[in-house]
Design a protein around this motif. Sequence first.
Motif, PDB file in Angstrom:
ATOM      1  N   GLU A  83       0.615 -13.235 -10.758  1.00  3.72           N
ATOM      2  CA  GLU A  83       0.127 -14.247 -11.689  1.00  3.72           C
ATOM      3  C   GLU A  83       0.672 -14.039 -13.102  1.00  3.72           C
ATOM      4  N   VAL A  84       1.185 -12.841 -13.377  1.00  2.00           N
ATOM      5  CA  VAL A  84       1.867 -12.574 -14.656  1.00  2.00           C
ATOM      6  C   VAL A  84       3.362 -12.714 -14.390  1.00  2.00           C
ATOM      7  N   SER A  85       4.015 -13.646 -15.056  1.00  2.00           N
ATOM      8  CA  SER A  85       5.348 -14.098 -14.651  1.00  2.00           C
ATOM      9  C   SER A  85       6.419 -13.014 -14.622  1.00  2.00           C
ATOM     10  N   ASN A  86       6.296 -11.980 -15.445  1.00  2.00           N
ATOM     11  CA  ASN A  86       7.349 -10.956 -15.463  1.00  2.00           C
ATOM     12  C   ASN A  86       7.002  -9.740 -14.596  1.00  2.00           C
ATOM     13  N   ILE A  87       5.898  -9.821 -13.861  1.00  2.00           N
ATOM     14  CA  ILE A  87       5.479  -8.714 -12.998  1.00  2.00           C
ATOM     15  C   ILE A  87       5.551  -9.159 -11.541  1.00  2.00           C
ATOM     16  N   TYR A  88       6.287  -8.405 -10.733  1.00  2.00           N
ATOM     17  CA  TYR A  88       6.481  -8.694  -9.315  1.00  2.00           C
ATOM     18  C   TYR A  88       5.843  -7.578  -8.482  1.00  2.00           C
ATOM     19  N   ALA A  89       5.609  -7.844  -7.214  1.00  2.00           N
ATOM     20  CA  ALA A  89       5.037  -6.830  -6.325  1.00  2.00           C
ATOM     21  C   ALA A  89       5.604  -7.011  -4.925  1.00  2.00           C
ATOM     22  N   VAL A  90       5.913  -5.896  -4.265  1.00  2.00           N
ATOM     23  CA  VAL A  90       6.501  -5.932  -2.914  1.00  2.00           C
ATOM     24  C   VAL A  90       5.938  -4.781  -2.084  1.00  2.00           C
ATOM     25  N   GLY A  91       6.065  -4.913  -0.761  1.00  2.00           N
ATOM     26  CA  GLY A  91       5.684  -3.835   0.139  1.00  2.00           C
ATOM     27  C   GLY A  91       4.211  -3.844   0.495  1.00  2.00           C
ATOM     28  N   ASP A  92       3.701  -2.675   0.846  1.00  2.00           N
ATOM     29  CA  ASP A  92       2.318  -2.555   1.310  1.00  2.00           C
ATOM     30  C   ASP A  92       1.309  -3.041   0.285  1.00  2.00           C
ATOM     31  N   VAL A  93       1.675  -2.997  -0.992  1.00  2.00           N
ATOM     32  CA  VAL A  93       0.728  -3.362  -2.040  1.00  2.00           C
ATOM     33  C   VAL A  93       0.408  -4.857  -2.018  1.00  2.00           C
ATOM     34  N   ILE A  94       1.168  -5.657  -1.252  1.00  2.00           N
ATOM     35  CA  ILE A  94       0.839  -7.082  -1.117  1.00  2.00           C
ATOM     36  C   ILE A  94       0.337  -7.405   0.292  1.00  2.00           C
ATOM     37  N   GLY A  95       0.203  -6.383   1.142  1.00  2.00           N
ATOM     38  CA  GLY A  95      -0.362  -6.616   2.475  1.00  2.00           C
ATOM     39  C   GLY A  95       0.682  -6.986   3.508  1.00  2.00           C
ATOM     40  N   TYR A  96       0.310  -7.898   4.419  1.00  2.00           N
ATOM     41  CA  TYR A  96       1.150  -8.274   5.546  1.00  2.00           C
ATOM     42  C   TYR A  96       2.598  -8.532   5.119  1.00  2.00           C
ATOM     43  N   PRO A  97       3.600  -8.063   5.921  1.00  2.00           N
ATOM     44  CA  PRO A  97       3.460  -7.413   7.233  1.00  2.00           C
ATOM     45  C   PRO A  97       3.327  -5.904   7.183  1.00  2.00           C
ATOM     46  N   SER A  98       3.375  -5.302   6.002  1.00  2.00           N
ATOM     47  CA  SER A  98       3.181  -3.853   5.858  1.00  2.00           C
ATOM     48  C   SER A  98       4.108  -3.051   6.773  1.00  2.00           C
ATOM     49  N   LEU A  99       5.379  -3.401   6.722  1.00  2.00           N
ATOM     50  CA  LEU A  99       6.403  -2.701   7.490  1.00  2.00           C
ATOM     51  C   LEU A  99       7.480  -2.208   6.535  1.00  2.00           C
TER      52      LEU A  99
END
Length: 473
Positions: free
Chosen positions: A309-325
């Motif tokens: 929701e903050v435009s310059n901040i991204y998130a990837v991997g397990d910290v965003i849930g599915y598929p958690s691979l």
Amino acid sequence: MPAKSTSAKPTYQYDAIIIGTGPGGEGAAMNLAKSGKSVAVVERHDQVGGGCTHWGTIPSKALRHSVSRFIEYNENPLFQMENQSSNLTFPQILKHAAGVIRKQVRLRSSFYDRNRVEVFAGEASFVDAHTIKITPPTGPERLITAETIVLATGSRPYRPTSVDFNHPHIFDSDTILSLQDDPRHIIIFGAGVIGCEYASIFRGLGVRVDLVNTRDRLLSFMDAEISDALSYHFWNSGVTIRHGEEFESIEGLPDGVILHLQSGKKMKADCILFANGRTGNTDTLNLASVGLKADSRGQLKVNAKYQTEVSNIYAVGDVIGYPSLASAAYDQGRIAGHAIIHGDCPTQLIEDIPVGIYTIPEMSSVGKTEQQLTAARIPYEVGRAQFKHLARAQIANTSVGSLKLLFHRDTKEILGIHCFGERAAEIVHIGQAIMMQKNGGNNVEYFVHTTFNYPTMAEAYRVAAMNGLNRLF
């Protein structure tokens, strides 16, 4: 006339800061660095690789490989000599896993060095949307700034507050790697992917295993026949599975543990592995300072570009849930890097992400299950190949398992591939390559009309395809 006001673009030390060096963080860092961006990564531990390398995917698969080879040795008639017994302990196989981890750390460290990505060791937390505070294990804190921040902090085992994980006989999937004893009996609470994999590892070492499942069947997201095959294999090898159970409490003893279940049952063992869920590593990031809030599982919401929701901040991997691979996290990192560089995101994760579960034997699948196709009223047919009928499996003495192809009755398009048996996670990719073809290239008849090396496990595709096509009328 008054001078026109101009607002200068803020100057930051880096173009991007990546928090976490697991697959997601590495994917983002490498994509950005190779595109000429100045990149810093922050890793809370003293070596790169994240949980994937040090506590998750890599060590557990290394342990599994050692045990699988041990089982093959004991079951091979060539080595079954009179009055000969061979034993393998958990501490012994940990040595092999430690060697693999060292090699992975050296390799992954070289990626950052070659691409001139600066690596900081310490705990990262937000000061504001562009500033990260790094608290190292020793020495003073420091602040670094960047235009863009990527959160790839991964996840950790869920730990109920009522369970004393400091007790020497109570473990989670991270601390089990510090087990120095050779247990005779272990309880594994949680029969998800991690619980089933460790059930295979310990049972392969000859340890008595009680696997407690909170659901009514194992790995219910898998095709029912494949998960039933695993259940039968567990039962046949001596694993006791208890379905539909919830824990009441775990009582630590000087010589073991007692698991109290809500159903009134009590179970005693030398130790317990609590493997029931994971939590995103967001609690120490000071998210409130930038207006972000994680959900109850410590996970963040992102859009198609992995932007929060903050435009310059991204998130990837397990910290965003599915598929958690791990495989998907690396791709997510690369996609987020592309979006940061170009402002758009034409590439997305593939729709049918393959799943590999490293039990003994392995399980792997891609595409739809029979249950999903039936619910969607899609007319499909099934083609099967039993590994025990393949010359290569007979030669290698790995005859347990099968390959199942699901394809559309009319178009013959492959809809799902499900495999149980040794090397299943490799075998499934042969079918995936055909399944991904466009413009009529996805057709089960490909496997009938191509020529496979003989003898190989890949031949299972020809056998399964012919089996399925023979069912059509």
